[in-house]
Scaffold this active site. Structure first.
Site, PDB file in Angstrom:
ATOM      1  N   ASP B  33       0.831  -1.212   0.000  1.00  0.00           N
ATOM      2  CA  ASP B  33       0.000   0.000   0.000  1.00  0.00           C
ATOM      3  C   ASP B  33       0.859   1.253   0.000  1.00  0.00           C
ATOM      4  O   ASP B  33       0.358   2.367   0.073  1.00  0.00           O
ATOM      5  CB  ASP B  33      -0.890   0.021   1.255  1.00  0.00           C
ATOM      6  CG  ASP B  33      -1.876  -1.126   1.239  1.00  0.00           C
ATOM      7  OD1 ASP B  33      -2.346  -1.454   0.130  1.00  0.00           O
ATOM      8  OD2 ASP B  33      -2.157  -1.693   2.302  1.00  0.00           O
ATOM      9  N   HIS B  34       2.156   1.064  -0.062  1.00  0.00           N
ATOM     10  CA  HIS B  34       3.048   2.210   0.122  1.00  0.00           C
ATOM     11  C   HIS B  34       4.291   1.999  -0.728  1.00  0.00           C
ATOM     12  O   HIS B  34       5.251   1.421  -0.233  1.00  0.00           O
ATOM     13  CB  HIS B  34       3.410   2.316   1.604  1.00  0.00           C
ATOM     14  CG  HIS B  34       4.135   3.572   1.958  1.00  0.00           C
ATOM     15  ND1 HIS B  34       5.470   3.719   1.763  1.00  0.00           N
ATOM     16  CD2 HIS B  34       3.717   4.737   2.492  1.00  0.00           C
ATOM     17  CE1 HIS B  34       5.858   4.920   2.187  1.00  0.00           C
ATOM     18  NE2 HIS B  34       4.814   5.552   2.621  1.00  0.00           N
TER      19      HIS B  34
END
Lengths: 128, 166
Positions: B33-34
């Site tokens: 997610d990053h």
């Protein structure tokens, strides 16, 4: 030899600027730590640590923030500091200008009355 | 449940220094997610800098707790500085070196260096400088009271310390 007022102020200015994330120009002698510079309670610990390092002094608990007086039922009624409490504060904190707080006397608001110039007077008294 | 963001303690010198490592892995969901892929670029999975701060907080927090034999509840109170110069990619090892600046009954301040180690050639790149402040919360100035059991140094932390050989 005692440190000059200007010398002490310059160093306090640098340390407060670093501890509180404010510009050095904002750190004026008359600025209050809480109201003008946005200090929160944990910042006071940070400030004490930094002053100790910068001035090679040892700050004992209660020397700058007099919990022993403000939390003592002998000196406080409700949240109000009594006449005896004010006399005690003046005795233990001779370097802090307490005239403004004397008119307020709410123990919870005590930190709001500490000014940059009070810290300068404090470190000068410690290094004298 | 609590996330532990260090894998192993390498050095623990009482009241002075603590060194820990973390292996960054693509198996960690947070990396996906990053940052996920966008229409214009592929995914860029890196360990978020906030979690690198947490890793340093755990490394330095163990050092602060260990100084008083884990009798105090040590709480991260302030991030004095967090300056990043690079990123933590998967497949690399992050090394946290925390040094005690000052400690007393009320709390502690620490300075820390984070480095990224490449297991392929053992090369080391500086990643961040993180300076922190911790409070011994039972000694807080406001006089607030907290639960008696030490909810900071739980079994998870103590096991990590033991497994690291300390």
């Amino acid at each position: 030899m005692a440190m000059s007022n200007e010398e002490a102020f310059k160093k306090v200015q640098v340390e407060l600027s670093a501890a509180l994330g404010v510009d050095e120009e904002e750190v004026t002698p008359e600025a209050t730590l809480v109201g003008d510079l946005g200090a929160e309670s944990i910042d006071f610990l940070d400030i004490v640590f930094r002053l100790e390092k910068a001035f090679s002094i040892k700050v004992n608990q209660g020397e700058l923030f007099p919990e022993s007086v403000l939390n003592n039922p002998q000196f406080v009624q409700g949240d109000k500091v009594t006449d005896g409490g004010m006399a005690e504060l003046r005795k233990v904190l001779p370097y802090i200008d307490l005239d403004a707080f004397d008119k307020n006397r709410n123990k919870n608001e005590f930190p709001n009355f500490i000014k940059v110039s009070d810290l300068v007077a404090f470190v000068q008294s410690k290094t004298a | 449940m609590r996330w532990i963001w260090i894998d192993r303690i390498l050095e623990l010198e009482k009241g002075k220094r603590c060194v820990a490592i973390k292996n960054v892995s693509l198996a960690e969901e947070v990396l996906h997610d990053h940052f996920p892929a966008t229409a214009t670029r592929p995914a860029m999975p890196v360990l978020p800098n906030t979690l690198i701060i947490e890793g340093m907080a755990q490394t330095a927090g163990i050092m602060v707790g260990h100084a008083y034999d884990f009798s105090e509840k040590v709480i991260l109170a302030k991030v004095g500085r967090a300056a990043f110069t690079d990123a933590a990619w998967p497949g690399y090892t992050i090394r946290y070196s925390a040094t005690m600046d000052r400690i007393d009954a009320t709390g502690a301040s620490t300075t820390g260096v984070v480095e990224r180690i490449n297991p392929a050639d053992a090369s080391i790149v500086p990643l961040a400088h993180i300076d922190l402040m911790f409070s011994h919360i039972d000694k807080n100035r406001a006089g607030l009271e907290f639960p008696e059991h030490n909810f900071v140094f739980t079994d998870q932390f103590m096991n990590l310390i033991r497994q690291s050989g300390f």
